[in-house]
Design an enzyme around this catalytic site. Structure first.
Site, PDB file in Angstrom:
ATOM      1  N   THR B 189       0.825  -1.201   0.000  1.00 49.38           N
ATOM      2  CA  THR B 189       0.000   0.000   0.000  1.00 49.38           C
ATOM      3  C   THR B 189       0.857   1.248   0.000  1.00 49.38           C
ATOM      4  OG1 THR B 189      -1.805   1.125   1.166  1.00 49.38           O
ATOM      5  CG2 THR B 189      -0.155   0.069   2.544  1.00 49.38           C
ATOM      6  N   ARG B 190       0.232   2.367  -0.348  1.00 48.90           N
ATOM      7  CA  ARG B 190       0.860   3.684  -0.210  1.00 48.90           C
ATOM      8  C   ARG B 190      -0.131   4.629   0.454  1.00 48.90           C
ATOM      9  NH1 ARG B 190       5.145   4.568  -3.895  1.00 48.90           N
ATOM     10  NH2 ARG B 190       4.641   6.732  -4.150  1.00 48.90           N
ATOM     11  N   ASN B 191      -1.159   4.052   1.065  1.00 48.22           N
ATOM     12  CA  ASN B 191      -2.264   4.868   1.560  1.00 48.22           C
ATOM     13  C   ASN B 191      -2.615   4.607   3.001  1.00 48.22           C
ATOM     14  OD1 ASN B 191      -3.470   6.567  -0.523  1.00 48.22           O
ATOM     15  ND2 ASN B 191      -3.622   4.644  -1.656  1.00 48.22           N
TER      16      ASN B 191
END
Lengths: 75, 382
Positions: B189-191
């Site tokens: 993820t990057r969120n």
């Protein structure tokens, strides 16, 4: 002289070849070779999976555990 | 048993203190080449085994094989070339060269081969496009088309403000063993997590023992969440909504290529090296713009019966007002008018305006975490 061929030939019984040829009709496999390669890779991977798990030395493992404990990853 | 390292052995090419001291004391005897941050990160990943079985940037034979067959010459699946362009320096094959970033020595490479390669061919085969607007293609074209290969030795890591939350493969493997997890799913993820992410993670967790949340540390665009916000948001989510001892978070420093399907396989390989047995692959995984079809990154896995990590494919989840829950198109019979799509952009806009997103979008506790930061978003490209 280096052998730089990317493919080689293996022999399988003709009836088996015919059976596979029939089997792969309307599948994503475009040739008997493709199918046989796929199946062999699958078999080799499953044999490799059964091989012994990699182990760390006792000392190294204890060091890693101490760090994981200090960071709150394990109790 | 956690996953076996890719290619059979976990690589570790990190210098001992003694070797490091010796190399540093002799540093003036070596030629040097300065490398950008993303390449320094690749070198670290090679050294710590995240890219096992690689021992250094690819040579021309390996590169050709990866481009044409998505495999290394020994038939091991490998989809993304790890390349070291020759930026500068007076050295030749056989030399040992110090690779530096911002003047600091990162690694030493024993040069095996220096070779030319057609960057357009690399772009077309890896990214399926030669469009210079594609971020991966742009980076490839901006750099020299002469490449250096050879075994590396890591001398010093780059500074990492999240070093305590960035576990190496040998550490995650011991961690999973200590937790008693035999099957582990990796989630990239990057969120900050919204309910759609949580639903995917928990669906996956239903079938395995543990969950590794693996946020990528790397270059950020304005508007992206800051890494400390992602970390705190997940810590809060674990505390309130995950059974104890089922999930851990460890960052992975990795330069995204945005190569869509090929990169999805690479993401799975990295998580396999961390010990994961499963990997969650979402819609348009590792994609950018409209270069890839939404489920190309699912289909590519059919090519790899021998990958050694099981992909778990997820379609797009949404909230259906009529179902009263989070569902996907396979299990919800209702029309578009009942569906509310999870949109990271929409959630970010609401947070910027100080509005609280609905409960079915974002957990209150997570919203409180995000709100507690004066500025949770990156303002300028980092």
């Amino acid at each position: 002289m280096a052998d730089d061929k990317k493919y080689t030939t293996v022999s399988i019984p003709k009836p088996l070849y015919d059976k596979i040829k029939e089997l792969i009709k309307d599948t994503g496999f475009t040739s008997v070779s493709d199918y046989v390669t796929y199946v062999l890779r699958e078999i080799i991977a499953s044999i490799e999976e059964e091989e012994k798990e990699e182990v760390f030395s006792k000392e190294e493992e204890e060091k890693i555990k101490a760090r994981l404990r200090a960071l709150g990853y394990i109790d | 048993m956690v996953a076996k390292p890719h290619g059979g052995r976990l690589v570790r090419l990190v210098s001992s203190e003694k070797t490091k001291e010796r190399i540093l004391s002799e540093q003036n005897e070596y030629p040097r080449m300065e490398v950008p941050e993303d390449i320094a990160v690749d070198l670290e990943n090679i050294a710590w085994g995240v890219y096992s079985p690689l021992r250094g940037p690819h040579n021309s034979e390996e590169l050709s094989s990866i481009l044409d067959t998505m495999r290394l010459p020994d038939d091991t699946p490998w989809t993304i070339p790890i390349l070291l362009p020759k930026f500068e320096g007076d050295f030749s094959e056989g030399d040992a060269v110090l690779l530096t970033h911002k003047g600091r020595i990162v690694a030493r490479i024993t040069v095996e081969e220096i070779y030319d390669f057609d960057r357009k061919e690399i772009a077309q085969k890896v990214f399926r496009t030669t469009d210079p607007k594609h971020p991966g293609v742009k980076r490839l074209f901006e750099r020299p088309g002469i490449y250096v290969s050879g075994d590396i030795l890591l001398i010093e890591e780059l500074p990492n403000p999240f070093a305590n939350y960035t576990l190496k493969p040998h550490e995650t493997r011991v961690l999973f063993k200590e937790k008693g997890w035999k099957t582990i799913v990796g989630f990239q993820t990057r969120n900050v997590p919204h309910l759609g992410h949580e639903y995917v993670q928990k669906s996956a967790l239903t079938f395995v023992d543990g969950l590794l949340i693996s946020p990528v540390l790397g270059k950020k665009k304005p508007g992206d969440y800051r890494d400390e916000v992602i970390l705190k948001a997940y810590q809060t989510l674990f505390e309130h909504y995950y059974p104890k001892n089922t999930a851990v978070l460890s960052f992975l420093r990795y330069p995204m290529r945005y190569a869509g399907p090929r990169e999805a396989v690479h993401h799975a390989i990295m998580r396999k090296n961390l010990g994961c047995t499963h990997f969650a692959v979402g819609r348009d995984h590792a994609g950018v713009g409209n270069y890839y079809r939404p489920y190309d990154a699912h289909e590519i896995f059919n090519e790899f019966p021998d990958l050694g990590i099981t992909p778990l494919f997820f379609r797009e989840f949404f909230y259906c007002k009529k179902c009263g829950g989070i569902v996907n198109e396979k299990i919800c019979p209702h029309g578009e008018e009942h569906r509310v799509r999870f949109s990271g952009t929409k959630i970010r806009e609401m947070i910027r305006r100080g509005e609280k997103p609905p409960e079915f979008f974002l957990r209150s506790e997570v919203f409180d975490v995000v709100k507690s930061f004066e500025n949770p978003f990156v303002e300028v490209e980092e």
